[in-house]
Design a protein around this motif. Structure first.
Motif, PDB file in Angstrom:
ATOM      1  N   ALA A  28       0.853  -1.189   0.000  1.00 14.59           N
ATOM      2  CA  ALA A  28       0.000   0.000   0.000  1.00 14.59           C
ATOM      3  C   ALA A  28       0.885   1.233   0.000  1.00 14.59           C
ATOM      4  CB  ALA A  28      -0.917   0.009   1.226  1.00 14.59           C
ATOM      5  N   ALA A  29       0.379   2.288  -0.596  1.00 16.32           N
ATOM      6  CA  ALA A  29       1.075   3.576  -0.549  1.00 16.32           C
ATOM      7  C   ALA A  29       0.020   4.663  -0.480  1.00 16.32           C
ATOM      8  CB  ALA A  29       1.951   3.772  -1.779  1.00 16.32           C
ATOM      9  N   LEU A  30       0.204   5.593   0.435  1.00 14.87           N
ATOM     10  CA  LEU A  30      -0.783   6.670   0.577  1.00 14.87           C
ATOM     11  C   LEU A  30      -0.104   8.024   0.470  1.00 14.87           C
ATOM     12  CD1 LEU A  30      -0.663   8.116   3.630  1.00 14.87           C
ATOM     13  CD2 LEU A  30      -1.667   5.930   4.305  1.00 14.87           C
ATOM     14  N   LEU A  31      -0.886   8.970  -0.006  1.00 15.78           N
ATOM     15  CA  LEU A  31      -0.430  10.352  -0.169  1.00 15.78           C
ATOM     16  C   LEU A  31      -1.180  11.213   0.842  1.00 15.78           C
ATOM     17  CD1 LEU A  31       1.215  12.316  -2.063  1.00 15.78           C
ATOM     18  CD2 LEU A  31      -0.937  12.621  -3.322  1.00 15.78           C
ATOM     19  N   THR A  32      -0.436  11.950   1.661  1.00 18.21           N
ATOM     20  CA  THR A  32      -1.072  12.777   2.687  1.00 18.21           C
ATOM     21  C   THR A  32      -1.315  14.194   2.168  1.00 18.21           C
ATOM     22  OG1 THR A  32       1.041  13.477   3.580  1.00 18.21           O
ATOM     23  CG2 THR A  32       0.068  11.490   4.512  1.00 18.21           C
ATOM     24  N   ALA A  33      -2.045  14.968   2.969  1.00 19.11           N
ATOM     25  CA  ALA A  33      -2.389  16.336   2.584  1.00 19.11           C
ATOM     26  C   ALA A  33      -1.138  17.169   2.314  1.00 19.11           C
ATOM     27  CB  ALA A  33      -3.234  16.978   3.677  1.00 19.11           C
ATOM     28  N   ASP A  34      -0.029  16.867   2.999  1.00 23.39           N
ATOM     29  CA  ASP A  34       1.202  17.640   2.766  1.00 23.39           C
ATOM     30  C   ASP A  34       2.107  16.971   1.725  1.00 23.39           C
ATOM     31  OD1 ASP A  34       2.147  15.539   4.209  1.00 23.39           O
ATOM     32  OD2 ASP A  34       3.192  16.742   5.718  1.00 23.39           O
ATOM     33  N   ASN A  35       1.501  16.098   0.922  1.00 19.72           N
ATOM     34  CA  ASN A  35       2.199  15.469  -0.209  1.00 19.72           C
ATOM     35  C   ASN A  35       3.353  14.554   0.179  1.00 19.72           C
ATOM     36  OD1 ASN A  35       0.560  16.422  -2.299  1.00 19.72           O
ATOM     37  ND2 ASN A  35       1.580  18.418  -2.232  1.00 19.72           N
ATOM     38  N   GLU A  65       3.245   9.497  12.476  1.00 15.31           N
ATOM     39  CA  GLU A  65       4.166  10.601  12.146  1.00 15.31           C
ATOM     40  C   GLU A  65       3.425  11.935  12.088  1.00 15.31           C
ATOM     41  OE1 GLU A  65       7.430  10.405  11.972  1.00 15.31           O
ATOM     42  OE2 GLU A  65       7.409   8.247  12.316  1.00 15.31           O
ATOM     43  N   GLY A  66       2.152  11.918  12.484  1.00 16.30           N
ATOM     44  CA  GLY A  66       1.403  13.173  12.571  1.00 16.30           C
ATOM     45  C   GLY A  66       0.581  13.513  11.339  1.00 16.30           C
ATOM     46  N   ALA A  67       0.539  12.622  10.360  1.00 18.65           N
ATOM     47  CA  ALA A  67      -0.186  12.886   9.113  1.00 18.65           C
ATOM     48  C   ALA A  67      -1.513  12.137   9.138  1.00 18.65           C
ATOM     49  CB  ALA A  67       0.646  12.450   7.917  1.00 18.65           C
ATOM     50  N   LYS A  68      -2.603  12.891   9.335  1.00 17.51           N
ATOM     51  CA  LYS A  68      -3.904  12.240   9.529  1.00 17.51           C
ATOM     52  C   LYS A  68      -4.863  12.433   8.363  1.00 17.51           C
ATOM     53  CE  LYS A  68      -3.809  13.015  14.513  1.00 17.51           C
ATOM     54  NZ  LYS A  68      -2.719  14.000  14.382  1.00 17.51           N
ATOM     55  N   LYS A  69      -4.460  13.192   7.360  1.00 19.55           N
ATOM     56  CA  LYS A  69      -5.365  13.442   6.228  1.00 19.55           C
ATOM     57  C   LYS A  69      -4.827  12.749   4.973  1.00 19.55           C
ATOM     58  CE  LYS A  69      -8.202  17.350   4.842  1.00 19.55           C
ATOM     59  NZ  LYS A  69      -9.007  16.738   3.992  1.00 19.55           N
ATOM     60  N   ILE A  70      -5.589  11.763   4.503  1.00 18.48           N
ATOM     61  CA  ILE A  70      -5.158  10.975   3.347  1.00 18.48           C
ATOM     62  C   ILE A  70      -5.856  11.497   2.090  1.00 18.48           C
ATOM     63  CG2 ILE A  70      -5.081   8.659   2.337  1.00 18.48           C
ATOM     64  CD1 ILE A  70      -5.211   7.525   5.197  1.00 18.48           C
ATOM     65  N   ARG A  90     -11.136  -1.567   5.976  1.00 13.03           N
ATOM     66  CA  ARG A  90     -12.148  -0.590   5.550  1.00 13.03           C
ATOM     67  C   ARG A  90     -12.533   0.323   6.713  1.00 13.03           C
ATOM     68  NH1 ARG A  90     -15.403  -3.345   0.551  1.00 13.03           N
ATOM     69  NH2 ARG A  90     -13.701  -4.713  -0.008  1.00 13.03           N
ATOM     70  N   GLN A  91     -12.705  -0.271   7.896  1.00 10.19           N
ATOM     71  CA  GLN A  91     -13.072   0.534   9.065  1.00 10.19           C
ATOM     72  C   GLN A  91     -11.934   1.481   9.455  1.00 10.19           C
ATOM     73  OE1 GLN A  91     -16.060   0.768  10.635  1.00 10.19           O
ATOM     74  NE2 GLN A  91     -15.185   2.320  11.989  1.00 10.19           N
ATOM     75  N   VAL A  92     -10.705   1.012   9.392  1.00 10.69           N
ATOM     76  CA  VAL A  92      -9.564   1.879   9.731  1.00 10.69           C
ATOM     77  C   VAL A  92      -9.430   2.994   8.693  1.00 10.69           C
ATOM     78  CG1 VAL A  92      -7.038   1.965   9.921  1.00 10.69           C
ATOM     79  CG2 VAL A  92      -8.326   0.167  11.087  1.00 10.69           C
ATOM     80  N   LEU A  93      -9.611   2.660   7.423  1.00 11.66           N
ATOM     81  CA  LEU A  93      -9.557   3.698   6.379  1.00 11.66           C
ATOM     82  C   LEU A  93     -10.641   4.744   6.609  1.00 11.66           C
ATOM     83  CD1 LEU A  93      -8.859   1.526   3.200  1.00 11.66           C
ATOM     84  CD2 LEU A  93      -7.329   3.232   4.201  1.00 11.66           C
ATOM     85  N   ALA A  94     -11.819   4.300   7.069  1.00  7.53           N
ATOM     86  CA  ALA A  94     -12.935   5.226   7.288  1.00  7.53           C
ATOM     87  C   ALA A  94     -12.571   6.318   8.298  1.00  7.53           C
ATOM     88  CB  ALA A  94     -14.166   4.467   7.764  1.00  7.53           C
ATOM     89  N   GLU A  95     -11.689   6.000   9.203  1.00  2.54           N
ATOM     90  CA  GLU A  95     -11.289   6.960  10.243  1.00  2.54           C
ATOM     91  C   GLU A  95     -10.468   8.118   9.662  1.00  2.54           C
ATOM     92  OE1 GLU A  95     -12.276   6.223  13.470  1.00  2.54           O
ATOM     93  OE2 GLU A  95     -11.484   8.113  14.234  1.00  2.54           O
ATOM     94  N   PHE A  96      -9.715   7.841   8.603  1.00  2.00           N
ATOM     95  CA  PHE A  96      -8.752   8.835   8.104  1.00  2.00           C
ATOM     96  C   PHE A  96      -8.958   9.235   6.645  1.00  2.00           C
ATOM     97  CE2 PHE A  96      -6.726   6.482  11.587  1.00  2.00           C
ATOM     98  CZ  PHE A  96      -6.523   7.542  12.463  1.00  2.00           C
ATOM     99  N   ASP A 100     -13.960  12.329  -0.208  1.00  2.97           N
ATOM    100  CA  ASP A 100     -13.309  12.560  -1.500  1.00  2.97           C
ATOM    101  C   ASP A 100     -11.940  11.887  -1.626  1.00  2.97           C
ATOM    102  OD1 ASP A 100     -12.222  14.116   0.468  1.00  2.97           O
ATOM    103  OD2 ASP A 100     -12.049  15.928  -0.763  1.00  2.97           O
ATOM    104  N   THR A 101     -11.512  11.162  -0.598  1.00  9.30           N
ATOM    105  CA  THR A 101     -10.225  10.458  -0.690  1.00  9.30           C
ATOM    106  C   THR A 101     -10.302   9.391  -1.777  1.00  9.30           C
ATOM    107  OG1 THR A 101      -9.770  10.792   1.666  1.00  9.30           O
ATOM    108  CG2 THR A 101      -8.555   9.015   0.559  1.00  9.30           C
ATOM    109  N   GLN A 102      -9.314   9.387  -2.655  1.00  9.04           N
ATOM    110  CA  GLN A 102      -9.293   8.391  -3.735  1.00  9.04           C
ATOM    111  C   GLN A 102      -8.663   7.110  -3.226  1.00  9.04           C
ATOM    112  OE1 GLN A 102      -7.123  10.771  -6.562  1.00  9.04           O
ATOM    113  NE2 GLN A 102      -9.004  11.248  -7.667  1.00  9.04           N
ATOM    114  N   ILE A 103      -9.427   6.042  -3.251  1.00  9.73           N
ATOM    115  CA  ILE A 103      -8.926   4.736  -2.827  1.00  9.73           C
ATOM    116  C   ILE A 103      -8.747   3.895  -4.091  1.00  9.73           C
ATOM    117  CG2 ILE A 103      -9.351   2.698  -1.404  1.00  9.73           C
ATOM    118  CD1 ILE A 103     -11.066   4.458   0.442  1.00  9.73           C
TER     119      ILE A 103
END
Ligand SMILES: O=c1ccn([C@H]2C[C@H](O)[C@@H](CO)O2)c(=O)[nH]1
Ligand SMILES: [Zn+2]
Length: 133
Positions: A28-35, A65-70, A90-96, A100-103
């Motif tokens: 998995a790889a995720l992109l946070t609000a601060d890129n 690491e303090g990044a809560k917006k995916i 799915r439940q953990v993803l729902a928290e963060f 509009d988050t692209q999964i």
């Protein structure tokens, strides 16, 4: 950041998967609000139920690491069609993930779909369900 790039990061992350029991590598790889990109792999355990999926590894790395917006998250496995995240993820993803988050769910053959948490887990339990406490 394009979907393809995030998918490639997820495939690369799957190289670290610790899967002696299932031999099924997931990345998995995720992109946070601060890129920033956070990657994760599945990590199994001899006590099977303690296994941590790739998506949750990536989310927990980011949040710790303090990044809560995916903004976007890609998940990749060697599946026939796009991989299906388990219910716990799915439940953990729902928290963060916001509405509009692209999964991005993908496989190694290049198939992918872009979906949302509301499609993956409609009616998920959230903080608003705790408001009477
Ligand atoms: O979306 C998924 C689906 C499965 N797995 C892992 C958990 C376990 O290690 C292996 C087989 O279930 O795949 C993930 O990491 N993510
Ligand atoms: Zn999972």
């Amino acid at each position: 950041m394009e979907w393809k790039q995030l998918i490639d990061e997820a495939i690369s992350a799957s190289g670290q998967a610790y899967v002696p029991y299932s031999n099924f590598k997931v990345g998995a790889a995720l992109l946070t609000a601060d890129n920033t990109i956070y990657r994760g792999c599945n990590i199994e355990n001899a006590s099977y139920g303690l296994t941590n999926c790739a998506e949750r590894t990536a989310v927990f790395k980011a949040v710790s690491e303090g990044a809560k917006k995916i903004k976007a998250i890609a998940v990749v496995g060697n599946t026939d069609g796009p991989i299906a995240p388990c219910g716990a993820c799915r439940q953990v993803l729902a928290e963060f993930c916001g509405a509009d988050t692209q999964i991005i769910l993908a496989n190694l053959k290049g198939d992918f779909v872009v979906t949302t948490i509301n499609e993956l887990l409609p009616g998920y339990f959230s903080a608003k369900d705790l408001q009477n406490n």
